[in-house]
Design an enzyme around this catalytic site. Structure first.
Site, PDB file in Angstrom:
ATOM      1  N   LYS A   1       0.826  -1.213   0.000  1.00  0.00           N
ATOM      2  CA  LYS A   1       0.000   0.000   0.000  1.00  0.00           C
ATOM      3  C   LYS A   1       0.864   1.270   0.000  1.00  0.00           C
ATOM      4  O   LYS A   1       2.075   1.221   0.280  1.00  0.00           O
ATOM      5  CB  LYS A   1      -0.918  -0.032   1.221  1.00  0.00           C
ATOM      6  CG  LYS A   1      -2.036  -1.094   1.139  1.00  0.00           C
ATOM      7  CD  LYS A   1      -2.873  -1.055   2.411  1.00  0.00           C
ATOM      8  CE  LYS A   1      -4.103  -1.938   2.310  1.00  0.00           C
ATOM      9  NZ  LYS A   1      -4.899  -1.890   3.578  1.00  0.00           N
TER      10      LYS A   1
ATOM     11  N   TYR B   1     -12.225  -2.298  -3.529  1.00  0.00           N
ATOM     12  CA  TYR B   1     -12.777  -2.213  -2.166  1.00  0.00           C
ATOM     13  C   TYR B   1     -14.300  -2.142  -2.168  1.00  0.00           C
ATOM     14  O   TYR B   1     -14.907  -1.710  -1.181  1.00  0.00           O
ATOM     15  CB  TYR B   1     -12.183  -1.015  -1.427  1.00  0.00           C
ATOM     16  CG  TYR B   1     -10.794  -1.273  -0.865  1.00  0.00           C
ATOM     17  CD1 TYR B   1     -10.558  -2.378  -0.021  1.00  0.00           C
ATOM     18  CD2 TYR B   1      -9.727  -0.426  -1.137  1.00  0.00           C
ATOM     19  CE1 TYR B   1      -9.288  -2.623   0.504  1.00  0.00           C
ATOM     20  CE2 TYR B   1      -8.456  -0.663  -0.601  1.00  0.00           C
ATOM     21  CZ  TYR B   1      -8.254  -1.760   0.219  1.00  0.00           C
ATOM     22  OH  TYR B   1      -7.008  -2.001   0.753  1.00  0.00           O
TER      23      TYR B   1
ATOM     24  N   PHE C   1     -15.616   4.359   6.716  1.00  0.00           N
ATOM     25  CA  PHE C   1     -14.215   4.585   6.347  1.00  0.00           C
ATOM     26  C   PHE C   1     -13.956   4.453   4.845  1.00  0.00           C
ATOM     27  O   PHE C   1     -12.825   4.588   4.387  1.00  0.00           O
ATOM     28  CB  PHE C   1     -13.300   3.620   7.117  1.00  0.00           C
ATOM     29  CG  PHE C   1     -13.623   2.147   6.913  1.00  0.00           C
ATOM     30  CD1 PHE C   1     -13.102   1.446   5.830  1.00  0.00           C
ATOM     31  CD2 PHE C   1     -14.454   1.475   7.804  1.00  0.00           C
ATOM     32  CE1 PHE C   1     -13.392   0.103   5.638  1.00  0.00           C
ATOM     33  CE2 PHE C   1     -14.752   0.124   7.622  1.00  0.00           C
ATOM     34  CZ  PHE C   1     -14.216  -0.566   6.524  1.00  0.00           C
TER      35      PHE C   1
ATOM     36  N   ASN D   1      -2.120   0.570   7.226  1.00  0.00           N
ATOM     37  CA  ASN D   1      -1.704  -0.776   7.636  1.00  0.00           C
ATOM     38  C   ASN D   1      -0.872  -1.530   6.594  1.00  0.00           C
ATOM     39  O   ASN D   1      -0.808  -2.762   6.602  1.00  0.00           O
ATOM     40  CB  ASN D   1      -2.897  -1.583   8.157  1.00  0.00           C
ATOM     41  CG  ASN D   1      -3.937  -1.841   7.097  1.00  0.00           C
ATOM     42  OD1 ASN D   1      -3.755  -1.460   5.940  1.00  0.00           O
ATOM     43  ND2 ASN D   1      -5.028  -2.488   7.475  1.00  0.00           N
TER      44      ASN D   1
ATOM     45  N   HIS E   1      -2.123  -5.169   1.719  1.00  0.00           N
ATOM     46  CA  HIS E   1      -3.397  -5.870   1.510  1.00  0.00           C
ATOM     47  C   HIS E   1      -3.119  -7.321   1.177  1.00  0.00           C
ATOM     48  O   HIS E   1      -2.176  -7.631   0.453  1.00  0.00           O
ATOM     49  CB  HIS E   1      -4.157  -5.230   0.328  1.00  0.00           C
ATOM     50  CG  HIS E   1      -5.332  -6.054  -0.114  1.00  0.00           C
ATOM     51  ND1 HIS E   1      -6.557  -5.995   0.511  1.00  0.00           N
ATOM     52  CD2 HIS E   1      -5.457  -7.002  -1.091  1.00  0.00           C
ATOM     53  CE1 HIS E   1      -7.389  -6.855  -0.077  1.00  0.00           C
ATOM     54  NE2 HIS E   1      -6.744  -7.468  -1.049  1.00  0.00           N
TER      55      HIS E   1
ATOM     56  N   GLU F   1      -9.828 -10.581  -7.182  1.00  0.00           N
ATOM     57  CA  GLU F   1      -8.875  -9.481  -7.049  1.00  0.00           C
ATOM     58  C   GLU F   1      -7.710  -9.627  -8.023  1.00  0.00           C
ATOM     59  O   GLU F   1      -7.268  -8.653  -8.619  1.00  0.00           O
ATOM     60  CB  GLU F   1      -8.361  -9.410  -5.608  1.00  0.00           C
ATOM     61  CG  GLU F   1      -9.435  -8.983  -4.618  1.00  0.00           C
ATOM     62  CD  GLU F   1      -8.986  -9.045  -3.159  1.00  0.00           C
ATOM     63  OE1 GLU F   1      -9.813  -8.773  -2.291  1.00  0.00           O
ATOM     64  OE2 GLU F   1      -7.811  -9.379  -2.899  1.00  0.00           O
TER      65      GLU F   1
HETATM   66  P1  DAT Z   1      -8.044  -6.333   5.690  1.00  0.00           P
HETATM   67  O1  DAT Z   1      -7.224  -5.290   4.963  1.00  0.00           O
HETATM   68  O2  DAT Z   1      -7.327  -6.865   6.881  1.00  0.00           O
HETATM   69  O3  DAT Z   1      -8.546  -7.415   4.782  1.00  0.00           O
HETATM   70  P2  DAT Z   1     -10.752  -5.299   5.655  1.00  0.00           P
HETATM   71  O4  DAT Z   1     -10.922  -6.002   4.356  1.00  0.00           O
HETATM   72  O5  DAT Z   1     -11.775  -5.558   6.714  1.00  0.00           O
HETATM   73  O6  DAT Z   1      -9.320  -5.580   6.287  1.00  0.00           O
HETATM   74  O7  DAT Z   1     -10.724  -3.724   5.405  1.00  0.00           O
HETATM   75  C1  DAT Z   1     -10.014  -3.187   4.313  1.00  0.00           C
HETATM   76  C2  DAT Z   1      -9.239  -1.993   4.792  1.00  0.00           C
HETATM   77  O8  DAT Z   1     -10.137  -0.982   5.235  1.00  0.00           O
HETATM   78  C3  DAT Z   1      -8.338  -2.276   6.003  1.00  0.00           C
HETATM   79  O9  DAT Z   1      -7.075  -2.763   5.601  1.00  0.00           O
HETATM   80  C4  DAT Z   1      -8.253  -0.947   6.643  1.00  0.00           C
HETATM   81  C5  DAT Z   1      -9.610  -0.321   6.364  1.00  0.00           C
HETATM   82  N1  DAT Z   1     -10.532  -0.515   7.494  1.00  0.00           N
HETATM   83  C6  DAT Z   1     -11.185  -1.645   7.828  1.00  0.00           C
HETATM   84  N2  DAT Z   1     -11.933  -1.492   8.916  1.00  0.00           N
HETATM   85  C7  DAT Z   1     -11.776  -0.195   9.278  1.00  0.00           C
HETATM   86  C8  DAT Z   1     -12.272   0.615  10.336  1.00  0.00           C
HETATM   87  N3  DAT Z   1     -13.114   0.134  11.245  1.00  0.00           N
HETATM   88  N4  DAT Z   1     -11.867   1.902  10.394  1.00  0.00           N
HETATM   89  C9  DAT Z   1     -11.015   2.419   9.497  1.00  0.00           C
HETATM   90  N5  DAT Z   1     -10.487   1.707   8.468  1.00  0.00           N
HETATM   91  C10 DAT Z   1     -10.866   0.423   8.369  1.00  0.00           C
HETATM   92 MG    MG Z   2      -9.902  -7.365   3.252  1.00  0.00          MG
END
Ligand code: DAT
Ligand code: MG
Length: 150
Positions: free
Chosen positions: A9, A49, A57, A112, A115, A126
């Site tokens: 990222k 996404y 978010f 973070n 991905h 994806e």
């Molecule tokens: P991951 O990246 O671990 O698969 P995810 O698919 O649930 O997590 O979410 C995609 C991204 O969105 C994640 O890397 C960071 C952001 N994100 C997820 N939950 C969030 C939250 N509660 N607040 C802010 N950003 C969030």
């Molecule tokens: Mg995810």
């Protein structure tokens, strides 16, 4: 053998951690079968996404992922989806175990670093968003018999 998508990222790219991220996955035994540097546009980000559309978010997430060039890569290996997720760590770096990428380098959920696809089904979707089938390369490594039992 599974294939999964990873993205280095924008924050990891800007911090010069691309090599570190890729190296950790490679050292695990995973094989790189596709890789490119690209700058995602808004349309692509919203597609990638899409599952998070409507969440509070979402807009920040899209803005973040298009804020810098990224590296997209496909890694292949036994249970690659789970293996990558475990190497990357929990979504929120606050909860990520030390020794994981997010646990070692992250501080906030919105930065973070990496991905990783969360299921085989999503990995396939994806991967096809980022790569054509000609851009994915099948090849053998002599070392594989020391990493994969059969
Ligand atoms: P991951 O990246 O671990 O698969 P995810 O698919 O649930 O997590 O979410 C995609 C991204 O969105 C994640 O890397 C960071 C952001 N994100 C997820 N939950 C969030 C939250 N509660 N607040 C802010 N950003 C969030
Ligand atoms: Mg995810």
């Amino acid at each position: 053998m599974e294939r999964t998508l990873i993205l280095v990222k924008p924050d990891a790219m800007q911090r010069g951690l691309a090599g570190e991220v890729i190296s950790r996955l490679e050292r695990r035994g995973l094989k790189i079968v596709g890789m490119k540097l690209l700058h995602m546009d808004e349309t692509m980000a919203k597609k990638h996404y899409g599952i998070h559309e409507g969440k509070p978010f979402f807009n920040d997430l899209v803005e973040y992922i298009i804020s810098s060039p990224i590296i997209a890569a496909v890694f292949e290996g036994t249970k690659a989806v789970e293996l990558v997720r475990n190497t990357v760590g929990a979504t929120n770096p606050l909860d990520s175990a030390m020794g994981t990428i997010r646990g070692d380098f992250g501080m906030e959920i919105g930065r973070n670093l990496v991905h990783g696809s969360d299921s085989l089904e999503n990995a396939e979707k994806e991967i096809s968003l980022f790569f054509s089938s000609q851009e994915l390369v099948s090849y053998d490594r002599d070392i594989d018999r020391w990493i994969i039992e059969s």
